[in-house]
Scaffold this active site. Sequence first.
Site, PDB file in Angstrom:
ATOM      1  N   TYR A  97       0.849  -1.196   0.000  1.00 38.28           N
ATOM      2  CA  TYR A  97       0.000   0.000   0.000  1.00 38.28           C
ATOM      3  C   TYR A  97       0.892   1.258   0.000  1.00 38.28           C
ATOM      4  O   TYR A  97       1.846   1.347   0.776  1.00 38.28           O
ATOM      5  CB  TYR A  97      -0.900  -0.028   1.247  1.00 38.28           C
ATOM      6  N   LYS A 194     -12.170   0.767   5.212  1.00 38.35           N
ATOM      7  CA  LYS A 194     -12.599   0.082   4.002  1.00 38.35           C
ATOM      8  C   LYS A 194     -13.769  -0.869   4.297  1.00 38.35           C
ATOM      9  O   LYS A 194     -14.853  -0.417   4.567  1.00 38.35           O
ATOM     10  CB  LYS A 194     -11.399  -0.638   3.376  1.00 38.35           C
TER      11      LYS A 194
HETATM   12  C1  LIG Z   1      -6.428   2.333   2.919  1.00 40.61           C
HETATM   13  C2  LIG Z   1      -5.407   1.329   3.245  1.00 40.61           C
HETATM   14  C3  LIG Z   1      -4.491   1.537   4.291  1.00 40.61           C
HETATM   15  C4  LIG Z   1      -4.444   2.819   5.092  1.00 40.61           C
HETATM   16  O1  LIG Z   1      -5.604   3.019   5.809  1.00 40.61           O
HETATM   17  P1  LIG Z   1      -6.158   4.484   6.224  1.00 40.61           P
HETATM   18  O2  LIG Z   1      -7.344   4.157   7.039  1.00 40.61           O
HETATM   19  O3  LIG Z   1      -6.467   5.198   4.938  1.00 40.61           O
HETATM   20  O4  LIG Z   1      -5.067   5.158   6.968  1.00 40.61           O
HETATM   21  C5  LIG Z   1      -3.588   0.521   4.571  1.00 40.61           C
HETATM   22  N1  LIG Z   1      -3.566  -0.618   3.849  1.00 40.61           N
HETATM   23  C6  LIG Z   1      -4.416  -0.840   2.834  1.00 40.61           C
HETATM   24  C7  LIG Z   1      -4.332  -2.118   2.075  1.00 40.61           C
HETATM   25  C8  LIG Z   1      -5.364   0.119   2.490  1.00 40.61           C
HETATM   26  O5  LIG Z   1      -6.200  -0.107   1.466  1.00 40.61           O
END
Ligand SMILES: *Cc1c(COP(=O)(O)O)cnc(C)c1O
Length: 383
Positions: A97, A194
């Site tokens: 990421y 997410k």
């Molecule tokens: C979005 C995401 C992150 C970071 O998360 P945030 O809540 O935006 O700080 C880390 N790993 C993956 C795979 C992501 O999709």
Amino acid sequence: MDKITRIIHSIPVDELTGSISVPIYQTATYVQEAPGVNKGYDYARTNNPTRAALEKIIAQLEGGFAGFAFATGLAAIDAILKTLKSGDEIVAVDDIYGGAYRLFTHIYQKFGIKIHYVDTTDASNVSLYLNENTKLVWLESPTNPTLKISDIKTIAHLAHGVGALVVIDNTFATPVAQNPIELGADIVMHSGTKYLGGHSDLLAGLVVVNSEKLADEIKFIQNSSGGVLGPHDCWLVIRGIETVALRVERQCENAVKIAAFLASHPDVDHVNYPGLPSHKNHEIASVQQNGLFGGMISFSLKNDTEEAALAFVTATKYFKLAESLGGVKSLLCHPSQMTHKSVPRETRLASGINDSLIRLSCGIEGADDLISDLQQAFDKVKG
Ligand SMILES: *Cc1c(COP(=O)(O)O)cnc(C)c1O
């Protein structure tokens, strides 16, 4: 027990009132009877009952010893990295990421932590970089945006051979499809922003550890650094978790249908989806993800130009153009101009992020509607 029964009933009923919804303790501090004499709570950075409920739920969901809730996914990653010291090494999946890459390379490297980015889709590549200084092996499976799959069980075995811990960013797979601790991982983290939140309406990060020793370490860091999740957002993540299995199952079903549509489409060059038999590690994904291949797909166009991709991503009606993923509404993005803009073009191309690569986050709408939406976008791009 059915997975959904287990998830729903891991969410506690309030003992004080019988409230079926976990109460939101919106407080900064707790009244004490005498200095140090309290009901187990003294200050809300250290502990909050709403947060404690979420932390217990996520620990159960991942089959771990304890869970911790942070303000964002990156705050969760940051807390894990703070267990390291100067001279320690990390072996990380090469298309990690972007935000994790930025944190590792631009912040932790300057404190003397060495990071090796490795193609972990072949477990044997990991062995080449393991040594007595390796403290963490950091994996995502599937990865973003090319949906690469790594063999967690095999890599955990290799890492443990040199005493390194294995961390899985399980954001894409979700605990519904994949439970890395069962596969040998030591630490699991999620961007709760997410799939766990699931409605694109909050930011959150979660860490689950498999031992009391790691729990003590992360608890100390969480309280010392302070990047905790507020009680209202904890409550929203709990509410998201109530329906995560329903949503993810539907999202995976949609993604399987959409990936098949794309794979046979004359305007599509290549589709990345672990559920397609043509995927390099399809067999590993089948076993590791309990037959649920995830709601994320990426594909490149025959007309491999940025112009064609930009025309496509602005032509859809239901797939909304936005960063982020995992919500009930379908989203799409153009990684090379959006999520991966900061990665140099050559590096991007080497990791499979073509100029025309488009990433889909399948929502819970009807699959036929989503497919029609993509078809009319193909038609529009052709003119
Ligand atoms: C979005 C995401 C992150 C970071 O998360 P945030 O809540 O935006 O700080 C880390 N790993 C993956 C795979 C992501 O999709």
